[in-house]
Design an enzyme around this catalytic site. Structure first.
Site, short mmCIF file in Angstrom:
data_model
loop_
_atom_site.label_atom_id
_atom_site.label_comp_id
_atom_site.label_asym_id
_atom_site.label_seq_id
_atom_site.Cartn_x
_atom_site.Cartn_y
_atom_site.Cartn_z
N ASP A 36 0.87 -1.18 0.00
CA ASP A 36 0.00 0.00 0.00
C ASP A 36 0.91 1.23 0.00
OD1 ASP A 36 -2.26 1.75 0.55
OD2 ASP A 36 -1.54 1.80 2.63
N ASP A 49 -0.32 5.11 0.86
CA ASP A 49 -0.64 6.14 1.86
C ASP A 49 -0.64 5.55 3.26
OD1 ASP A 49 -1.07 8.37 0.10
OD2 ASP A 49 -2.83 7.29 -0.61
C1 XBP Z 1 -5.61 6.00 0.43
C2 XBP Z 1 -6.78 6.84 0.15
C3 XBP Z 1 -6.62 7.99 -0.74
C4 XBP Z 1 -5.78 9.09 -0.15
C5 XBP Z 1 -5.87 10.34 -0.98
O1 XBP Z 1 -6.02 4.75 0.97
O2 XBP Z 1 -7.86 6.57 0.63
O3 XBP Z 1 -7.89 8.50 -1.01
O4 XBP Z 1 -6.25 9.41 1.13
O5 XBP Z 1 -5.55 10.10 -2.31
P1 XBP Z 1 -5.06 3.48 0.92
P2 XBP Z 1 -6.55 10.58 -3.50
O6 XBP Z 1 -3.82 3.84 1.68
O7 XBP Z 1 -5.82 2.40 1.64
O8 XBP Z 1 -4.81 3.13 -0.52
O9 XBP Z 1 -7.00 11.95 -3.14
O10 XBP Z 1 -5.70 10.52 -4.73
O11 XBP Z 1 -7.70 9.61 -3.50
MG MG Z 2 -2.99 3.13 3.49
#
Ligand code: XBP
Ligand code: MG
Length: 253
Positions: free
Chosen positions: A9, A11
């Site tokens: 993953d 973020d």
């Molecule tokens: C990541 C997200 C994303 C980010 C923002 O979740 O939910 O929406 O918060 O990015 P994960 P965007 O780590 O579970 O993949 O604004 O590009 O959506």
């Molecule tokens: Mg995440």
């Protein structure tokens, strides 16, 4: 079954992008568009339950701004989100967001050991490119056999679509891989694709439920800075390296 691949993953797992990047970029985009919306860290913590920036904006409007009306909420959310992505990429390119402890080291060790690497994330593809390029160099984008990001699949995490998609692209049996996640939504998604998951928590996710995690750590650790094990079987490992991943894989997969 041998350990063959690691799927990450982005973020919250590779870097603290939510607090230091996405939240800042959302607020700067609101300001630039003349909206009087300011998301506090506390509010963002709650909003993170909704994955995907566009869906998060719409959820905010629906639940927190009952008086805000727009003829085309989808189009509006898409345009706010496009500006937010531009700002986020700029922040990342300025080098404002470092990788979490152990991430760079583990990438190098995994590559040296011949493990296949991939990414499975909900975030926008441009955000992944910017983070990898700014922290590891543009050539590091080639380290990943598959980068599954954003709406390449119809349903975002917690749906398993993105992990299923990545596994299919790699022609990979989930039994031969490990997923790395930081959140409840993330582990639900990985588990749906029959992947076993290593969790590293962060300030937004330390109170999350992580059923089926192989181990829950505060971070991947470094040789001179051991991880703290929050939940899991005791081990001689003090930081996550390929040997420890093989140990976990043998026990759980
Ligand atoms: C990541 C997200 C994303 C980010 C923002 O979740 O939910 O929406 O918060 O990015 P994960 P965007 O780590 O579970 O993949 O604004 O590009 O959506
Ligand atoms: Mg995440």
């Amino acid at each position: 079954m041998a350990l063959e691949a690691l799927i990450f993953d982005v973020d919250g797992t590779l870097a603290n992008t939510e607090r230091d990047g996405h939240l800042v970029a959302f607020n700067l985009a609101f300001k630039e568009l003349g909206l009087d919306w300011v998301w506090s860290n506390e509010l963002y913590h709650k909003l993170l339950d909704v994955t995907g920036g566009q869906l998060r904006i719409k959820h905010y409007v629906n639940d927190y701004k009952p008086d805000f009306t727009h003829d085309d909420l989808d189009g509006f959310a898409a345009s706010v989100h496009a500006l937010k992505t531009k700002i986020y990429v700029r922040l990342v390119n300025e080098g404002k967001i470092p990788l979490r402890p152990g991430v760079k080291r583990l990438f190098h060790e995994a590559r040296a050991a011949g493990l296949r690497l991939a990414i499975a994330t909900t975030t926008t593809p441009a955000n992944v490119d910017a983070l990898i390029a700014s922290t590891l160099g543009r050539e590091a984008l080639d380290w990943f056999e598959v980068i599954g990001a954003g709406n390449v699949v119809p349903n975002l995490k917690p749906a398993g679509d993105i992990y299923h998609w990545v596994l299919e692209q790699m022609n990979l049996d989930p039994k031969n891989a490990i997923a790395f996640e930081d959140s409840h939504n993330g582990i639900i998604s990985a588990t749906d694709a029959n992947l076993k998951t290593l969790i590293t928590t962060n300030e937004y996710t330390e109170s999350h439920q992580f059923d089926n995690a192989m181990v829950i750590l505060n971070n991947l650790g470094e040789p001179n800075k051991p991880f703290i094990m929050i939940e899991g079987e005791s081990t001689n490992a003090t930081y996550v390296n390929v040997d420890y991943l093989r140990e976990l894989h043998a026990k759980h997969c």
